[in-house]
Scaffold this active site. Sequence first.
Site, PDB file in Angstrom:
ATOM      1  N   GLY B  92       0.842  -1.192   0.000  1.00  0.00           N
ATOM      2  CA  GLY B  92       0.000   0.000   0.000  1.00  0.00           C
ATOM      3  C   GLY B  92       0.868   1.230   0.000  1.00  0.00           C
ATOM      4  O   GLY B  92       2.092   1.144  -0.064  1.00  0.00           O
ATOM      5  N   ASP B 206      -9.402   3.938   9.932  1.00  0.00           N
ATOM      6  CA  ASP B 206      -9.294   3.501   8.537  1.00  0.00           C
ATOM      7  C   ASP B 206     -10.056   2.198   8.339  1.00  0.00           C
ATOM      8  O   ASP B 206      -9.524   1.219   7.834  1.00  0.00           O
ATOM      9  CB  ASP B 206      -7.810   3.351   8.146  1.00  0.00           C
ATOM     10  CG  ASP B 206      -7.624   3.183   6.645  1.00  0.00           C
ATOM     11  OD1 ASP B 206      -8.560   3.506   5.887  1.00  0.00           O
ATOM     12  OD2 ASP B 206      -6.554   2.722   6.219  1.00  0.00           O
TER      13      ASP B 206
END
Lengths: 191, 792
Positions: B92, B206
Amino acid sequence: MDSHPSPPGKVTGLLLELSGGNRAVVDEMIPFLYQELKRIAAAQLRQERPGHTLQVTALVHEAYLKLVDQRQDNWRNRAHFSGVAAQIMRRILLDYAKGRARGKRGGDIRKTSLDEALVVSYDRAFELVEIDEALQRLETFDQRQAKVVEMRFFGGLSVQETAEALGVSEPTVKREWAMARAWLRREISAA
Amino acid sequence: MTPERWRHIKQIFQAAFELPPAERSAYVQQACAGDGELRAEVESLLLSVEEEEFLSGAAAAYVPGALADEAWDRNIGRRIGAYRIVRQIGEGGMGAVYLAERADEFQQRAAIKLLRAGMDSRGIVTRFRRERQILAGLDHPNIARLLEGGTTEEGRPYFVMEYVEGEPIDVYAARRGLGIKERLRLFQQVCAAVQYAHQNLVVHRDIKPGNILVAGTSGGPGVPKLLDFGIAKLLASDVPRETIGLTQAGLRPMTPEYASPEQVRGEPVTTATDVYSLGAVLYQLLAGKAPHDFQSSSPAKVERVICETDPRPPSQVAGEPVARQLRGDLDTIVLKAMQRDPRRRYGSAEQLSADIQRRLDGRPIQARPQTLVYRAGRFVRRNRVSVATAALVMVSLTAGMTAAAWQAHIARAQRLRAEKRFNDVRQLAHTFLFDFHDAIQNLPGATPARRLVVDKALEYLNGLAQEATGDQALERELAEAYLRIGDVEGNPRVSNLGDSAGALDSYGRALAIAERAVRRDPQALDWQRYLARAHLDVGDILAPRSGPAAAVPHYRQAVRIFQTIASHVAQDLTAQFEMCSAYESLGDALGNPGLPNLGDAQGAEDAYEKARSGEATIAAAHPDNLRSRRGVGAMDMKIGDVEMGLGQVDAGLHHYQSATQVFEMAVARDPLNPTTRLLLGLATGKVGSALEAAGHTPAALAQYRKASDIQRALMEADPRNEQSKNSYALSLQTCARLLSKTGDRAGALALYREALGIFQQLLSADPKNPRRQARCAETMAAIRALAAANGK
């Protein structure tokens, strides 16, 4: 944290043990080779123009020069090294392919964070995973034939190199290769 | 396939393969000798062998990227902490995630998140140390555990987490073809995990399907696990929010599809943020699509979409027959969780889950679909920039509706409709007063608009009140409205229009309405409450305006009434709280040495004692109520202040010590709460000052040092906070003063120099600040004086 020092002597020693029949040393070689192969591959790709197809053979050769004490260079060491390298290439490619295939199977490559560019390139990761799964089945009843596929297909070895690494004749490699391809082909279209 | 069988096939195949293609078939038929199965097998292989394309390329060509990515190659096989990295499992923006195994004999698997080089490593590691205990303590079946963390030798931060093998929740649900009910139950487990973490003061920040993996157990229902709890906070930079523009949003780990408006704006993140993201995940689970469809990936556009548009109801996105099941309750639940205004969302993950449970049980849910009034409020918020125009539109709209309501009221046949409109107008007034006003409160130059809003609301309420005399609910609304207007005009505790005369008038009207109602029905506790509140508010306006003497009678009334309410309703926490505030205000007006007061030290002490015992009662009944625990200590400090003012040093010392004990216990319960620690530092310093006044210099010094240590810890925990830097430097100065008193000039000098360093640093950040200039000057003077004395 440990890093992996890779003195030529170490890999060379492991290769000698491998020649002596100790298969267990393959596991010890994997970390060195894994890193080295990927590093060389990346370096080669950076230098090459876009669209260049990587020659796995050249890659393995460069790794060999780097990792093996050249005073100990002989065809047997080289063949064993190539055999192990093929095994590792298979792992490298599959690790990567599985990651991609997982994303695909989910049906969506998600955009993640704002700062991540979404890179989608066409690849056949899923096919590669299927080939590997079939190859694993083949291994259960014909190890030599599976090895031939590993070396030719994953390791990019020539018929001659494969024959040397396996200690068999070239016609044998050709026959095994032909049958393995036929069998895998059928397995995959049946799946 | 058995090896024997294979050998047989291989033999025939390879022999046939050596022959020219035309002769193969005949050979195979003969070699198989009537074994039809064997023959079919060999023949099909011979057929396949003709396909020359297959496996003709290199495996590497199937995955062009596999050998290209240098970023992670060096990490495979590497050792990190007690683990060895096996392979990459994800990648990521912040770094990569690897599967790892313990390097020792335990063979435990884990996931390692290795962050990119160049991130704010020091900040991340500092925050990790601060939060490690809390995060490691999160122990819930649906939360993947954080095992350890640190930095690699080249300084890259990493976290080791429980390894979870599974699929993202939405993929899992789709692949298994789960029905709506199964999806809801799966999602409820996620809510439970989030609720648990919130109770432990950890916000995820998140939440997204990729962070919720469901392990696919064979047969049984899947168990979802949340990954990365608390990690986002560790990664978030400490930069104050004003300075984070959207362009830097990338620095904050979040995922736009599931991020809340406050998050993309860089505003403080709370548990409500997680509730929003849960709503977005539920949206994805039910509708099969993410809530927002960003046409562009430009951060500015993404922000606009998230902050200014509502997602379409899931039922309008999903295809039939699913859409039919979503229409109504599930649309309402999802959209409530995803409200752009955090206050309009579910209060907690648990409440969201509870509404889902109601829906599963076929009971009415608590979330309400958007009404006209509700939408009006949203309209206002949406258009807050063109606030004046919006106000005018709203006003004319409402005027028209009011007229219509009146007419309809007359026609008996339309009575029901009239009632509905009556309520609509009333709610509009309410919307004006609360939502509309709040939305524009902080806009520069909005004062006239605020005034207009407040006046209009009042006008409608008054009109309605005349139309419906004796409507108690409406009167209550009026009283509430006047209190509210008073706050807008001049409540010193909130941002106000500075119109204390107007505020006094409004509070006075609320007081009059409440007094009338209480005379009519002395038993009505809710009216008593309005009355007491009005007294307290009037007192707060009068104290600075007309002096403590004017305020005290109102405070006494407030105290008396709150006490009555609290004694009637044993569990009424609010009344207890309000009573304590009233006592505290009364004590301040009677004799707080730091404020204008009546010089009634005894009265002040009595009032503080009452407030203290009230807070203690609440704290005993609700051990988790931090505010009241601290309230006890705060009252101890105020009592100590009064006693010190009277010269009763021993008594003052006693109360200061008691305050430190209270705060120490509170800190032990909640070691990371900065306010509690700040109070402990304050009280410890006061103990020092009492000891100093009693002539116990070494003991005083010890306390000052303790206070200074606390200040330092606070400063280190929040290095950008200038206030805490300043406090720490001041505490150093105090210690230095005492040291020089004991004759330790060298020690004093060292502390003064340290203090000077900090003061100079603060001054360089704001070179024209006269207070900072003075601090530097006075410290330098002290250093010079000491150096001169040393030189003698």
